[in-house]
Motif scaffolding. Structure first.
Motif, PDB file in Angstrom:
ATOM      1  N   ARG A 220      30.825  -8.293  37.905  1.00  0.00           N
ATOM      2  CA  ARG A 220      29.979  -9.474  38.106  1.00  0.00           C
ATOM      3  C   ARG A 220      29.232  -9.936  36.845  1.00  0.00           C
ATOM      4  O   ARG A 220      29.188 -11.145  36.565  1.00  0.00           O
ATOM      5  CB  ARG A 220      28.989  -9.200  39.247  1.00  0.00           C
ATOM      6  N   PRO A 221      28.626  -9.065  36.035  1.00  0.00           N
ATOM      7  CA  PRO A 221      27.909  -9.572  34.855  1.00  0.00           C
ATOM      8  C   PRO A 221      28.811 -10.335  33.899  1.00  0.00           C
ATOM      9  O   PRO A 221      28.402 -11.368  33.340  1.00  0.00           O
ATOM     10  CB  PRO A 221      27.353  -8.299  34.219  1.00  0.00           C
ATOM     11  N   GLY A 222      30.029  -9.852  33.691  1.00  0.00           N
ATOM     12  CA  GLY A 222      30.953 -10.564  32.808  1.00  0.00           C
ATOM     13  C   GLY A 222      31.329 -11.924  33.352  1.00  0.00           C
ATOM     14  O   GLY A 222      31.454 -12.908  32.595  1.00  0.00           O
ATOM     15  N   THR A 223      31.508 -12.000  34.674  1.00  0.00           N
ATOM     16  CA  THR A 223      31.834 -13.287  35.288  1.00  0.00           C
ATOM     17  C   THR A 223      30.666 -14.256  35.180  1.00  0.00           C
ATOM     18  O   THR A 223      30.846 -15.450  34.912  1.00  0.00           O
ATOM     19  CB  THR A 223      32.222 -13.081  36.764  1.00  0.00           C
ATOM     20  N   ALA A 224      29.451 -13.735  35.388  1.00  0.00           N
ATOM     21  CA  ALA A 224      28.263 -14.593  35.287  1.00  0.00           C
ATOM     22  C   ALA A 224      28.103 -15.129  33.869  1.00  0.00           C
ATOM     23  O   ALA A 224      27.795 -16.320  33.662  1.00  0.00           O
ATOM     24  CB  ALA A 224      27.020 -13.809  35.698  1.00  0.00           C
ATOM     25  N   LEU A 225      28.333 -14.280  32.890  1.00  0.00           N
ATOM     26  CA  LEU A 225      28.225 -14.716  31.500  1.00  0.00           C
ATOM     27  C   LEU A 225      29.293 -15.752  31.178  1.00  0.00           C
ATOM     28  O   LEU A 225      29.007 -16.785  30.540  1.00  0.00           O
ATOM     29  CB  LEU A 225      28.354 -13.508  30.568  1.00  0.00           C
ATOM     30  N   ALA A 226      30.526 -15.509  31.613  1.00  0.00           N
ATOM     31  CA  ALA A 226      31.608 -16.464  31.360  1.00  0.00           C
ATOM     32  C   ALA A 226      31.331 -17.794  32.048  1.00  0.00           C
ATOM     33  O   ALA A 226      31.646 -18.862  31.503  1.00  0.00           O
ATOM     34  CB  ALA A 226      32.937 -15.884  31.841  1.00  0.00           C
ATOM     35  N   SER A 227      30.730 -17.749  33.238  1.00  0.00           N
ATOM     36  CA  SER A 227      30.398 -18.991  33.949  1.00  0.00           C
ATOM     37  C   SER A 227      29.368 -19.810  33.188  1.00  0.00           C
ATOM     38  O   SER A 227      29.461 -21.041  33.108  1.00  0.00           O
ATOM     39  CB  SER A 227      29.875 -18.660  35.352  1.00  0.00           C
ATOM     40  N   ALA A 228      28.389 -19.119  32.614  1.00  0.00           N
ATOM     41  CA  ALA A 228      27.376 -19.830  31.835  1.00  0.00           C
ATOM     42  C   ALA A 228      27.993 -20.476  30.596  1.00  0.00           C
ATOM     43  O   ALA A 228      27.648 -21.605  30.216  1.00  0.00           O
ATOM     44  CB  ALA A 228      26.261 -18.871  31.430  1.00  0.00           C
ATOM     45  N   LYS A 229      28.940 -19.763  29.967  1.00  0.00           N
ATOM     46  CA  LYS A 229      29.583 -20.298  28.771  1.00  0.00           C
ATOM     47  C   LYS A 229      30.564 -21.422  29.080  1.00  0.00           C
ATOM     48  O   LYS A 229      30.986 -22.147  28.175  1.00  0.00           O
ATOM     49  CB  LYS A 229      30.329 -19.173  28.043  1.00  0.00           C
ATOM     50  N   ALA A 230      30.920 -21.574  30.366  1.00  0.00           N
ATOM     51  CA  ALA A 230      31.915 -22.572  30.752  1.00  0.00           C
ATOM     52  C   ALA A 230      31.319 -23.941  31.024  1.00  0.00           C
ATOM     53  O   ALA A 230      32.052 -24.876  31.360  1.00  0.00           O
ATOM     54  CB  ALA A 230      32.675 -22.094  31.993  1.00  0.00           C
ATOM     55  N   VAL A 231      29.997 -24.082  30.888  1.00  0.00           N
ATOM     56  CA  VAL A 231      29.341 -25.353  31.201  1.00  0.00           C
ATOM     57  C   VAL A 231      28.516 -25.796  29.998  1.00  0.00           C
ATOM     58  O   VAL A 231      27.658 -25.039  29.511  1.00  0.00           O
ATOM     59  CB  VAL A 231      28.437 -25.212  32.446  1.00  0.00           C
ATOM     60  N   ALA A 232      28.791 -27.009  29.516  1.00  0.00           N
ATOM     61  CA  ALA A 232      28.020 -27.557  28.405  1.00  0.00           C
ATOM     62  C   ALA A 232      26.547 -27.641  28.789  1.00  0.00           C
ATOM     63  O   ALA A 232      26.197 -28.083  29.878  1.00  0.00           O
ATOM     64  CB  ALA A 232      28.547 -28.934  28.027  1.00  0.00           C
ATOM     65  N   GLY A 233      25.699 -27.245  27.896  1.00  0.00           N
ATOM     66  CA  GLY A 233      24.266 -27.210  28.176  1.00  0.00           C
ATOM     67  C   GLY A 233      23.798 -25.791  28.381  1.00  0.00           C
ATOM     68  O   GLY A 233      22.828 -25.352  27.768  1.00  0.00           O
ATOM     69  N   SER A 234      24.488 -25.060  29.238  1.00  0.00           N
ATOM     70  CA  SER A 234      24.143 -23.646  29.399  1.00  0.00           C
ATOM     71  C   SER A 234      24.823 -22.792  28.334  1.00  0.00           C
ATOM     72  O   SER A 234      24.256 -21.792  27.889  1.00  0.00           O
ATOM     73  CB  SER A 234      24.511 -23.141  30.799  1.00  0.00           C
ATOM     74  N   ARG A 235      26.022 -23.208  27.903  1.00  0.00           N
ATOM     75  CA  ARG A 235      26.706 -22.379  26.892  1.00  0.00           C
ATOM     76  C   ARG A 235      25.907 -22.323  25.587  1.00  0.00           C
ATOM     77  O   ARG A 235      25.923 -21.318  24.883  1.00  0.00           O
ATOM     78  CB  ARG A 235      28.131 -22.859  26.647  1.00  0.00           C
ATOM     79  N   GLU A 236      25.180 -23.394  25.293  1.00  0.00           N
ATOM     80  CA  GLU A 236      24.402 -23.395  24.061  1.00  0.00           C
ATOM     81  C   GLU A 236      23.214 -22.430  24.133  1.00  0.00           C
ATOM     82  O   GLU A 236      22.663 -22.025  23.110  1.00  0.00           O
ATOM     83  CB  GLU A 236      23.892 -24.807  23.764  1.00  0.00           C
ATOM     84  N   ALA A 237      22.821 -22.078  25.352  1.00  0.00           N
ATOM     85  CA  ALA A 237      21.692 -21.163  25.510  1.00  0.00           C
ATOM     86  C   ALA A 237      22.123 -19.707  25.474  1.00  0.00           C
ATOM     87  O   ALA A 237      21.275 -18.802  25.397  1.00  0.00           O
ATOM     88  CB  ALA A 237      20.979 -21.444  26.843  1.00  0.00           C
ATOM     89  N   VAL A 238      23.423 -19.454  25.520  1.00  0.00           N
ATOM     90  CA  VAL A 238      23.927 -18.082  25.524  1.00  0.00           C
ATOM     91  C   VAL A 238      24.078 -17.625  24.079  1.00  0.00           C
ATOM     92  O   VAL A 238      24.890 -18.164  23.332  1.00  0.00           O
ATOM     93  CB  VAL A 238      25.281 -17.991  26.259  1.00  0.00           C
ATOM     94  N   THR A 239      23.291 -16.631  23.705  1.00  0.00           N
ATOM     95  CA  THR A 239      23.273 -16.211  22.310  1.00  0.00           C
ATOM     96  C   THR A 239      23.795 -14.801  22.093  1.00  0.00           C
ATOM     97  O   THR A 239      23.896 -14.353  20.951  1.00  0.00           O
ATOM     98  CB  THR A 239      21.833 -16.282  21.767  1.00  0.00           C
ATOM     99  N   GLY A 240      24.101 -14.085  23.147  1.00  0.00           N
ATOM    100  CA  GLY A 240      24.538 -12.703  22.982  1.00  0.00           C
ATOM    101  C   GLY A 240      25.707 -12.364  23.885  1.00  0.00           C
ATOM    102  O   GLY A 240      26.267 -13.225  24.583  1.00  0.00           O
ATOM    103  N   SER A 241      26.093 -11.102  23.849  1.00  0.00           N
ATOM    104  CA  SER A 241      27.168 -10.593  24.689  1.00  0.00           C
ATOM    105  C   SER A 241      26.575  -9.702  25.770  1.00  0.00           C
ATOM    106  O   SER A 241      25.351  -9.539  25.863  1.00  0.00           O
ATOM    107  CB  SER A 241      28.178  -9.820  23.833  1.00  0.00           C
ATOM    108  N   LEU A 242      27.430  -9.129  26.575  1.00  0.00           N
ATOM    109  CA  LEU A 242      26.952  -8.250  27.639  1.00  0.00           C
ATOM    110  C   LEU A 242      26.192  -7.055  27.062  1.00  0.00           C
ATOM    111  O   LEU A 242      26.580  -6.485  26.037  1.00  0.00           O
ATOM    112  CB  LEU A 242      28.126  -7.733  28.464  1.00  0.00           C
ATOM    113  N   ASP A 243      25.130  -6.685  27.757  1.00  0.00           N
ATOM    114  CA  ASP A 243      24.394  -5.468  27.428  1.00  0.00           C
ATOM    115  C   ASP A 243      25.026  -4.353  28.262  1.00  0.00           C
ATOM    116  O   ASP A 243      24.722  -4.195  29.443  1.00  0.00           O
ATOM    117  CB  ASP A 243      22.918  -5.644  27.784  1.00  0.00           C
ATOM    118  N   ALA A 244      25.933  -3.587  27.649  1.00  0.00           N
ATOM    119  CA  ALA A 244      26.713  -2.593  28.404  1.00  0.00           C
ATOM    120  C   ALA A 244      25.831  -1.574  29.111  1.00  0.00           C
ATOM    121  O   ALA A 244      26.063  -1.275  30.301  1.00  0.00           O
ATOM    122  CB  ALA A 244      27.718  -1.906  27.481  1.00  0.00           C
TER     123      ALA A 244
END
Length: 495
Positions: free
Chosen positions: A82-106
């Motif tokens: 689920r965390p990877g899917t949530a992160l990918a979903s955020a990166k898939a939408v303009a506006g939210s992808r610009e707010a994503v600055t990191g990768s998963l915290d394993a």
């Protein structure tokens, strides 16, 4: 689900099992209405439904109450994904992808996964069992005669259970490792180890292209492993090609190297503690860990008189040729899915109670679609591959329907509606509807794409309820949602 091939207990159950054994050996013989072997999700449902029907039930389990699904399968694997899917979903939408600055915290992902397994502590599950009025024995059960079970404890004590009504086998399934040269000489992960691991391996080889293999490949790749998936055939080869192709593209975009239609030759340990895998084309793959996920079989070994092959049973779970023995869930070998096993368990529990009341004769087949029959197993089994993108399927594919003698038509199209465009930029998906042309009802639906698992229950209802197409046309999907794909499919069909 519970496996009976191991020796010893898991987690907190170990201490309680020893304590319980010391007390329980004073009770050498016990009578009850129903004995359920296996305290996983399926066994819990069988025992719970029996008690609801006014009967007594004893649940026998040697390891963690809640079984495979709670601790090593459904819940932890989805918590890893689920965390990877949530992160990918955020990166898939303009506006939210610009707010994503990191990768998963394993470490955070693994800690969250641990919480979903209650840190492999089953005290809350035990509280539910006792609170439901079910007697719990923490030991290993084996059938020693008609309606008779012997329970053995770690301290050497035993209890003989005599069931007035029925014995239910809910012992789950066990892994089936392949006959691969050298496999018995190397340390490798099964799905249990893969879903409970506390560190991310730098390199991981996954052997097996089924649901578990593909899901865990993506989960560990997104957590930072360099993953190579090796499959003897194509991945997810029971699903339609367009659906599996979308998943393959998703895996590859996450860096998973796919080695499909690959014949393996050997595995061996390496000096640095890793593993090599040799393919028959001469390629040698190297990794820090090997995950073997090549299928499962009913866990019937060690059950005394029942050792051997599979047990054939009817839609109540009653084993052919008996009037007292039931088998449900993975142990029945029909549909190895937790939700379907729980469904079988509820039907079996209702049937046992009905037969005890005299409402259903021992050899009488229940009415189709009654609460005592697992009729849906034959026509409407929902299943989800929780990769990103997902595959959600219920009923038959077009090929399966025709093989079953159905005059089937197939309608398919790309999943492209207003709702999918809003869900993600550059959304890619696919949908298929299979219709019985003689009855004009839907007999199969497949969706592939991000978020499509939430479309599945509507399809399950349409197939289970045998909703006529002319009535289904009036089930108007809300706009703008991904469910609008129903309208587009029906339009393409000709309505």
């Amino acid at each position: 689900m519970t496996e009976y091939s191991g020796t010893g207990h898991d987690g907190s159950g170990q201490e309680r099992a020893g304590e319980a054994g010391a007390a329980q050996q004073r009770q050498q013989r016990m009578e009850t209405d129903v004995v359920v072997l296996g305290g996983g999700a399926v066994g819990e449902n069988a025992a719970g439904r029996v008690v609801q029907g006014g009967l007594e039930a004893v649940l026998v389990e040697p390891a963690l109450i809640g079984g495979e699904c709670s601790y090593w399968a459904c819940m932890p694997s989805k918590a890893l994904l689920r965390p990877g899917t949530a992160l990918a979903s955020a990166k898939a939408v303009a506006g939210s992808r610009e707010a994503v600055t990191g990768s998963l915290d394993a470490p955070a992902v693994l800690n969250r996964r641990n919480s979903f397994t209650s840190h492999w502590n089953d005290s809350s599950q035990e509280e539910w069992v006792t609170g439901a009025g079910i007697t719990l024995l923490r030991g290993r059960g084996r059938v020693t005669g008609p309606r008779e079970v012997q329970v053995s404890y770690d301290d050497g004590g035993t209890t003989t259970l005599v069931a007035r009504r029925a014995v239910v086998l809910a012992t789950g399934s066990a892994p089936t490792p392949p006959p691969l040269k050298g496999l018995d000489q190397v340390r490798y992960w099964g799905t249990r180890e893969a879903t409970s691991a506390q560190e991310v391996p730098a390199r991981l080889i996954v052997l097996g292209g089924g649901v578990s293999g593909t899901e865990l490949s993506q989960a560990w790749a997104r957590l930072g492993s360099r993953v190579t998936l090796v499959a003897r055939h194509d991945i997810l080869d029971t699903y339609p090609h367009p659906a599996r192709d979308l998943v393959k593209a998703g895996l590859e975009s996450d860096g998973v190297e796919l080695r499909t239609f690959a014949a393996t030759d050997f595995v061996r340990s390496t000096a640095d503690g890793g593993v090599d895998m040799g393919l028959q084309d001469g390629t040698v793959l190297s990794a820090d860990r090997l995950l073997v996920s090549t299928g499962r079989r009913p866990a019937l070994a060690g059950l005394g008189q029942l050792d051997g092959g599979r047990l054939a049973s009817d839609d109540t779970g009653l084993v052919n040729g008996t009037d007292w023995l039931y088998v449900v869930g993975d142990a029945a070998g029909k549909v190895l899915l937790t939700h379907q096993g729980k469904y079988e368990a509820r039907a079996a529990g209702a049937a046992i109670a009905a037969r005890a009341r005299g409402d259903l004769a021992p050899a009488e087949a229940p009415r189709e679609w009654s609460r005592e029959a697992s009729t849906a197993n034959h026509i409407a089994v929902p299943q989800v591959v929780f990769t990103d993108p997902e595959i959600a399927m219920v009923g038959r594919t077009a090929e399966q329907a025709r093989a079953d003698g159905i005059n089937a038509s197939e309608t398919s199209l790309e999943l492209s509606v207003a709702g999918s465009s809003l869900f993600a930029d550059d959304y890619r998906g696919w949908a298929q509807m299979v219709v019985d042309e003689d009855r004009k009802v839907v007999v199969g639906m497949t969706f592939a794409g991000p978020g499509v698992s939430e479309l599945l229950h509507a399809a399950t209802i349409a197939i289970t309820g045998e909703v006529p197409l002319e009535r289904l046309w009036h089930a108007v999907p809300s706009y703008p949602t991904i469910s609008e794909i129903w309208l587009r499919l029906l339009e393409k069909y000709g309505l």
